[in-house]
Design a protein around this motif. Structure first.
Motif, short mmCIF file in Angstrom:
data_model
loop_
_atom_site.label_atom_id
_atom_site.label_comp_id
_atom_site.label_asym_id
_atom_site.label_seq_id
_atom_site.Cartn_x
_atom_site.Cartn_y
_atom_site.Cartn_z
N LYS A 133 7.78 -15.69 -28.79
CA LYS A 133 6.82 -16.78 -28.78
C LYS A 133 7.57 -18.10 -28.95
CE LYS A 133 5.15 -14.86 -32.38
NZ LYS A 133 4.42 -14.57 -33.65
N PHE A 136 2.84 -12.92 -24.25
CA PHE A 136 1.40 -12.64 -24.36
C PHE A 136 0.89 -11.93 -23.11
CE2 PHE A 136 2.21 -16.63 -26.73
CZ PHE A 136 1.93 -16.17 -28.00
N PHE A 188 -5.71 -13.71 -30.76
CA PHE A 188 -4.36 -13.70 -31.30
C PHE A 188 -4.32 -14.58 -32.53
CE2 PHE A 188 -0.13 -15.84 -31.40
CZ PHE A 188 0.61 -14.74 -31.83
N ASN A 225 2.37 -21.50 -31.26
CA ASN A 225 2.22 -20.16 -30.71
C ASN A 225 0.78 -19.86 -30.29
OD1 ASN A 225 4.93 -19.68 -31.12
ND2 ASN A 225 4.64 -18.68 -33.09
N ALA A 248 -0.68 -18.95 -26.52
CA ALA A 248 -1.56 -17.81 -26.24
C ALA A 248 -2.83 -18.26 -25.54
CB ALA A 248 -1.88 -17.08 -27.53
N CYS A 292 -2.88 -18.54 -21.89
CA CYS A 292 -2.97 -17.24 -21.20
C CYS A 292 -4.39 -16.68 -21.23
CB CYS A 292 -2.01 -16.24 -21.83
SG CYS A 292 -0.28 -16.74 -21.77
N THR A 325 -7.93 -17.60 -30.01
CA THR A 325 -6.88 -17.72 -31.02
C THR A 325 -7.44 -18.15 -32.37
OG1 THR A 325 -6.37 -20.04 -30.50
CG2 THR A 325 -5.16 -18.35 -29.27
#
Length: 213
Positions: free
Chosen positions: A158, A164, A180, A187, A191, A194, A198
């Motif tokens: 990451k 990811f 995530f 980080n 994520a 993608c 989070t």
């Protein structure tokens, strides 16, 4: 609806203090400049985390950079690889039992497809965590996670989005149904690009309460 949960290790599950290793390395004779960007040991730590050097190589090379006291009357013995291993693992403070219990409860929750770990870590820290918490006190690693994604094994770290994407692909999961959790906003932002949901875990954010476990 959330079906997949991916947890970071350090700062989310594992309590850590990064300065412990740095302070102990310096006490063992490692010049502080080695731990700054551009230093040999700084780069070595990154390579170790990516799985490009072994634990033995890491400890031996850090030890070789340590300089013993020049005071011949009370000179310290040469720094050993074992000294380095102990200093390195001093980063890992502990995993609270209530966090382990929450992971187990989450895995048993109806509708949850997977609970996984995704971490920038290295062999020594991972083995230390397994020995002292995940595989200790009657626990088994398989009690907590369906899949484990480690930078040292994936040769990715990451915040590279590819780590990811790889995890999602191997889980066969929908990003929109996956969350995530990480203690780094950098980080979690990666994520999110993608398509993952989070949660950035800070001292003010209790992920157990936030997830309703």
């Amino acid at each position: 609806m959330l079906k997949n949960y991916i947890f970071d290790l350090g700062g989310v599950l594992l309590d850590i203090r990064m300065k412990n290793a740095y302070e102990r390395f310096v006490a063992l004779g490692l010049p502080p400049a080695e731990l700054e960007p551009g230093g040999f040991v700084y780069k070595l730590m990154e390579d170790y985390q990516l799985g490009y050097v072994t634990s033995a190589e890491f400890c031996e090379q850090v030890a070789s950079k340590c300089v013993s006291s020049s005071n011949t009357r009370c000179a310290a013995p040469p720094t050993t690889p074992r000294d380095i291993e102990e200093a390195w693992n001093s980063i890992c403070l502990g995993i609270a039992d209530h966090k382990l219990q929450a992971l187990c409860k989450l895995r048993k929750t109806e509708g949850v497809a997977s609970v996984s770990l995704l971490s920038n870590t290295n062999e020594l820290h991972w083995e230390y965590c397994c020995k002292n918490w995940f595989n200790a006190n009657g626990n088994k690693l398989d009690d907590f996670f369906d899949r484990i994604f480690l930078s040292q094994e994936m040769h990715l770290q990451k915040p590279n989005p590819e780590i990811f994407k790889t995890a999602i692909r191997e889980l066969g999961a929908s990003p929109a149904e996956t969350i995530f959790l990480d203690d780094s906003a950098v980080n979690t932002a990666a994520a999110a690009t993608c398509g993952l949901q989070t949660l950035t875990v800070t001292p003010d954010v209790d992920w157990i309460k936030a997830l309703g476990i």
